[in-house]
Design a protein around this motif. Structure first.
Motif, PDB file in Angstrom:
ATOM      1  N   VAL A 216      34.535 -15.059 -45.258  1.00 57.18           N
ATOM      2  CA  VAL A 216      35.463 -15.928 -45.967  1.00 57.18           C
ATOM      3  C   VAL A 216      34.688 -17.120 -46.513  1.00 57.18           C
ATOM      4  N   SER A 217      35.154 -17.664 -47.617  1.00 57.15           N
ATOM      5  CA  SER A 217      34.457 -18.811 -48.213  1.00 57.15           C
ATOM      6  C   SER A 217      34.705 -20.062 -47.381  1.00 57.15           C
ATOM      7  N   PRO A 218      33.724 -20.941 -47.275  1.00 54.52           N
ATOM      8  CA  PRO A 218      33.909 -22.190 -46.533  1.00 54.52           C
ATOM      9  C   PRO A 218      35.050 -23.048 -47.060  1.00 54.52           C
ATOM     10  N   SER A 219      35.265 -23.064 -48.376  1.00 56.19           N
ATOM     11  CA  SER A 219      36.320 -23.907 -48.937  1.00 56.19           C
ATOM     12  C   SER A 219      37.706 -23.451 -48.490  1.00 56.19           C
ATOM     13  N   LEU A 220      37.909 -22.133 -48.343  1.00 58.98           N
ATOM     14  CA  LEU A 220      39.198 -21.632 -47.887  1.00 58.98           C
ATOM     15  C   LEU A 220      39.416 -21.978 -46.421  1.00 58.98           C
ATOM     16  N   ALA A 221      38.402 -21.756 -45.598  1.00 64.03           N
ATOM     17  CA  ALA A 221      38.524 -22.045 -44.168  1.00 64.03           C
ATOM     18  C   ALA A 221      38.706 -23.531 -43.914  1.00 64.03           C
ATOM     19  N   ALA A 222      38.092 -24.364 -44.736  1.00 64.41           N
ATOM     20  CA  ALA A 222      38.171 -25.811 -44.534  1.00 64.41           C
ATOM     21  C   ALA A 222      39.571 -26.348 -44.770  1.00 64.41           C
ATOM     22  N   ALA A 223      40.419 -25.603 -45.478  1.00 63.45           N
ATOM     23  CA  ALA A 223      41.779 -26.074 -45.759  1.00 63.45           C
ATOM     24  C   ALA A 223      42.703 -25.936 -44.563  1.00 63.45           C
ATOM     25  N   ALA A 224      42.308 -25.144 -43.560  1.00 63.04           N
ATOM     26  CA  ALA A 224      43.203 -24.821 -42.448  1.00 63.04           C
ATOM     27  C   ALA A 224      42.902 -25.639 -41.200  1.00 63.04           C
ATOM     28  N   LYS A 225      43.964 -25.958 -40.457  1.00 62.67           N
ATOM     29  CA  LYS A 225      43.821 -26.638 -39.176  1.00 62.67           C
ATOM     30  C   LYS A 225      43.505 -25.648 -38.063  1.00 62.67           C
ATOM     31  N   VAL A 226      44.043 -24.420 -38.178  1.00 58.93           N
ATOM     32  CA  VAL A 226      43.815 -23.371 -37.180  1.00 58.93           C
ATOM     33  C   VAL A 226      43.404 -22.107 -37.916  1.00 58.93           C
ATOM     34  N   VAL A 227      42.370 -21.426 -37.406  1.00 58.25           N
ATOM     35  CA  VAL A 227      41.822 -20.254 -38.087  1.00 58.25           C
ATOM     36  C   VAL A 227      41.667 -19.105 -37.091  1.00 58.25           C
ATOM     37  N   TRP A 228      42.139 -17.915 -37.495  1.00 62.34           N
ATOM     38  CA  TRP A 228      41.931 -16.686 -36.735  1.00 62.34           C
ATOM     39  C   TRP A 228      41.097 -15.699 -37.560  1.00 62.34           C
ATOM     40  N   LEU A 229      40.428 -14.801 -36.890  1.00 64.48           N
ATOM     41  CA  LEU A 229      40.024 -13.553 -37.534  1.00 64.48           C
ATOM     42  C   LEU A 229      41.275 -12.686 -37.623  1.00 64.48           C
ATOM     43  N   TRP A 230      41.448 -11.977 -38.721  1.00 64.33           N
ATOM     44  CA  TRP A 230      42.654 -11.189 -38.905  1.00 64.33           C
ATOM     45  C   TRP A 230      42.804 -10.136 -37.808  1.00 64.33           C
ATOM     46  N   THR A 231      41.708  -9.498 -37.413  1.00 65.75           N
ATOM     47  CA  THR A 231      41.810  -8.483 -36.366  1.00 65.75           C
ATOM     48  C   THR A 231      42.261  -9.082 -35.046  1.00 65.75           C
ATOM     49  N   THR A 232      41.937 -10.343 -34.809  1.00 63.03           N
ATOM     50  CA  THR A 232      42.361 -11.007 -33.578  1.00 63.03           C
ATOM     51  C   THR A 232      43.829 -11.396 -33.647  1.00 63.03           C
ATOM     52  N   LEU A 233      44.267 -11.983 -34.767  1.00 65.90           N
ATOM     53  CA  LEU A 233      45.668 -12.374 -34.903  1.00 65.90           C
ATOM     54  C   LEU A 233      46.589 -11.161 -34.846  1.00 65.90           C
ATOM     55  N   SER A 234      46.202 -10.076 -35.498  1.00 65.94           N
ATOM     56  CA  SER A 234      47.059  -8.883 -35.516  1.00 65.94           C
ATOM     57  C   SER A 234      47.207  -8.265 -34.134  1.00 65.94           C
ATOM     58  N   ALA A 235      46.296  -8.607 -33.219  1.00 74.52           N
ATOM     59  CA  ALA A 235      46.396  -8.136 -31.837  1.00 74.52           C
ATOM     60  C   ALA A 235      47.022  -9.177 -30.920  1.00 74.52           C
ATOM     61  N   GLY A 236      47.438 -10.321 -31.484  1.00 76.31           N
ATOM     62  CA  GLY A 236      48.069 -11.364 -30.687  1.00 76.31           C
ATOM     63  C   GLY A 236      47.085 -12.266 -29.973  1.00 76.31           C
ATOM     64  N   GLY A 237      45.825 -12.294 -30.434  1.00 75.89           N
ATOM     65  CA  GLY A 237      44.786 -13.065 -29.758  1.00 75.89           C
ATOM     66  C   GLY A 237      44.732 -14.523 -30.167  1.00 75.89           C
ATOM     67  N   PRO A 238      43.859 -15.294 -29.510  1.00 75.06           N
ATOM     68  CA  PRO A 238      43.756 -16.733 -29.776  1.00 75.06           C
ATOM     69  C   PRO A 238      42.972 -17.014 -31.051  1.00 75.06           C
ATOM     70  N   PRO A 239      43.102 -18.223 -31.605  1.00 69.22           N
ATOM     71  CA  PRO A 239      42.332 -18.588 -32.802  1.00 69.22           C
ATOM     72  C   PRO A 239      40.876 -18.830 -32.459  1.00 69.22           C
ATOM     73  N   LEU A 240      40.077 -18.976 -33.498  1.00 72.27           N
ATOM     74  CA  LEU A 240      38.671 -19.289 -33.311  1.00 72.27           C
ATOM     75  C   LEU A 240      38.526 -20.682 -32.722  1.00 72.27           C
ATOM     76  N   SER A 241      37.573 -20.847 -31.828  1.00 73.09           N
ATOM     77  CA  SER A 241      37.265 -22.181 -31.314  1.00 73.09           C
ATOM     78  C   SER A 241      36.274 -22.849 -32.254  1.00 73.09           C
ATOM     79  N   ASP A 242      36.078 -24.139 -32.049  1.00 76.11           N
ATOM     80  CA  ASP A 242      35.134 -24.856 -32.913  1.00 76.11           C
ATOM     81  C   ASP A 242      33.742 -24.260 -32.841  1.00 76.11           C
ATOM     82  N   SER A 243      33.344 -23.788 -31.653  1.00 79.34           N
ATOM     83  CA  SER A 243      31.982 -23.278 -31.472  1.00 79.34           C
ATOM     84  C   SER A 243      31.778 -21.933 -32.121  1.00 79.34           C
ATOM     85  N   THR A 244      32.906 -21.182 -32.313  1.00 77.70           N
ATOM     86  CA  THR A 244      32.767 -19.854 -32.900  1.00 77.70           C
ATOM     87  C   THR A 244      33.116 -19.825 -34.366  1.00 77.70           C
TER      88      THR A 244
END
Length: 462
Positions: free
Chosen positions: A140-168
């Motif tokens: 994903v482009s940095p500009s798109l990700a920078a617009a969001a407060k919370v970010v998931w990988l789609w495969t993680t969200l579709s499985a009900g998983g947690p969002p990405l942490s700052d370190s990841t």
């Protein structure tokens, strides 16, 4: 990025915008659980407001079972034919901005896409106090990700998983801006001002400091001119789907009716309903139609079926021919306005219950196994499908609900209609006795061969 929702947004509305061409249902995932998994992931970080999910893309590329699984679990599918450049992106963007007109901040946007075309619009929505969430494919482009407060990988969200942490999520972040003491080494565009002002500045008394850029334009102007201002089309000519007003008077003429449209519909209910028949016939007045809704809810309770708008509509229209033309949505709104009904939001589903009533036990007609029902039940269903009269009734049914009512009346009288819907689902997905059209129900094909014996019996009876 992995933080919990702020109090301001935890109970606010959540609109999910899914670019299904860009983020397909992951291989190996059960499409029936996607909506529930998205809801669970949001609740896990304290986003518990009313939720709606809209998916956009070429539905001809989605297998019919996946389409049915998504639509039956509350996902609104919007078919965008393949061919036009960025057609899906344009449609999503316009609908997102129109949603904001009817839903002022605070509110939440969850975009499921990795397309850079959305970046500018998300930053602008963020500046106007909307909370932005994002789920994206691996790249994903940095500009798109920078617009969001919370970010998931789609495969993680579709499985009900947690969002990405700052370190990841460092790979999704834009480069860290230089300190404010070196303004000439980093000159952001106005749309990134919010990102810069979140950094705690070092106090200085330098009166010659460069003045801040002017504040963003008012909200109304932003949404009225949305498509051509915030979407870079790859087509030769710019596409402007919403006329841009040239004065404040025109802005009010466009926006104010949209805000009052729902109340205006409610005020028109008596006139619309009474216009469906002659004035001396009281059968179609609002009160009587609301009584029809209340009786329908009692029937759905007995038959163990969810009281969704779709089920209420089917039960009315395919239960009594004289009510086939009424506007069920408007009657439901009138019943809510009069305090006889309450609307309950359960994840992506909107359910209607009598005031002070609680949700009853309902049959989950999705999934299941043939062993859930005795062999005698399946034998009766098979005998009905192989008879000429049974085949004729099923082939002329207009939807699943009507087909289930036909099965119940013909050979499954002792079975609640919720279980009959489950049996019909297994006749389609497990037994493969019936094949329906991918866009809905008709035309259908019955794969069981007609029984000569049963045909002879039908002829003898006639």
């Amino acid at each position: 990025m992995g933080g919990h929702a702020a109090t301001t947004y935890s109970a606010a509305k959540i609109s999910v915008w899914w670019d299904i061409d860009n983020c397909r249902v992951p291989k190996g995932h059960n499409a029936n659980s996607i909506a529930q998994n998205i809801t669970s992931a949001l609740v896990g970080i304290n986003y518990a407001g009313p939720l709606s999910i809209s998916a956009y893309g070429d539905t001809n590329r989605i297998p019919p079972p996946v389409q049915h699984a998504l639509s039956s679990t509350g996902v609104s599918l919007n078919h965008i034919p393949t061919g036009a450049n960025d057609a899906s992106d344009m449609k999503i963007l316009v609908d997102m901005l129109l949603w904001a007109v009817d839903n002022p901040a605070p509110a939440n946007y969850l975009l499921i896409s990795g397309d850079t075309n959305f970046s500018n619009a998300l930053h602008q929505l963020s500046l106007r106090k909307y909370n932005i969430l994002l789920a994206h494919p691996p790249h994903v482009s940095p500009s798109l990700a920078a617009a969001a407060k919370v970010v998931w990988l789609w495969t993680t969200l579709s499985a009900g998983g947690p969002p990405l942490s700052d370190s990841t999520s460092n790979s999704c972040k834009p480069p860290t801006p230089a300190p404010l003491l070196q303004p000439f080494q980093f000159k952001p565009k106005p749309k990134y001002i919010r990102k810069i002002t979140t950094i705690t500045p070092i106090e200085t008394k330098n009166n010659d400091a460069e003045p801040l850029p002017p504040p963003p334009q008012p909200l109304r102007k932003f949404f009225i001119g949305a498509p051509h201002e915030f979407f870079t089309s790859k087509c030769n000519e710019p596409v402007n789907l919403i006329p841009t007003p040239t004065s404040s008077k025109e802005i009010n003429q466009i926006l104010i009716p949209r805000r009052d449209s729902h109340q205006k519909k409610l005020n028109e209910i008596p006139r619309v309903m009474n216009a469906t028949t002659h004035q001396d016939n009281s059968e179609y007045n609002v009160e009587n139609l609301i009584d029809v809704i209340m009786r329908t809810l009692n029937l759905l309770k007995v038959e163990m079926i969810l009281p969704s708008e779709a089920n209420i509509t089917d039960c009315i229209r395919y239960g009594d021919p004289k009510y086939q033309t009424i506007d069920v949505r408007m009657v439901l709104d009138a019943a809510i306005q009069q305090g006889r009904l309450a609307k309950r939001v359960c994840g992506p589903m909107h359910l209607y219950l009598a005031r002070n009533d609680t949700l009853w036990n309902c049959v989950n007609h999705m999934g299941g196994h043939p062993c859930d029902f005795p062999q005698e039940t399946w034998d009766r269903v098979k005998q009905f499908l192989t008879s000429s009269s049974g085949r004729s009734l099923m082939l002329t049914s207009r939807c699943r609900f009507e087909a289930s009512v036909t099965l119940k009346k013909s050979c499954l009288r002792e079975v609640v209609l919720g279980d009959v819907l489950k049996i019909l689902e297994m006749m389609i997905t497990v037994k493969k006795w019936i094949i329906h059209h991918h866009s809905g129900w008709q035309p259908i094909t019955i794969r069981l061969k007609e029984s000569i014996l049963s045909s002879s019996v039908d002829i003898a009876k006639s």
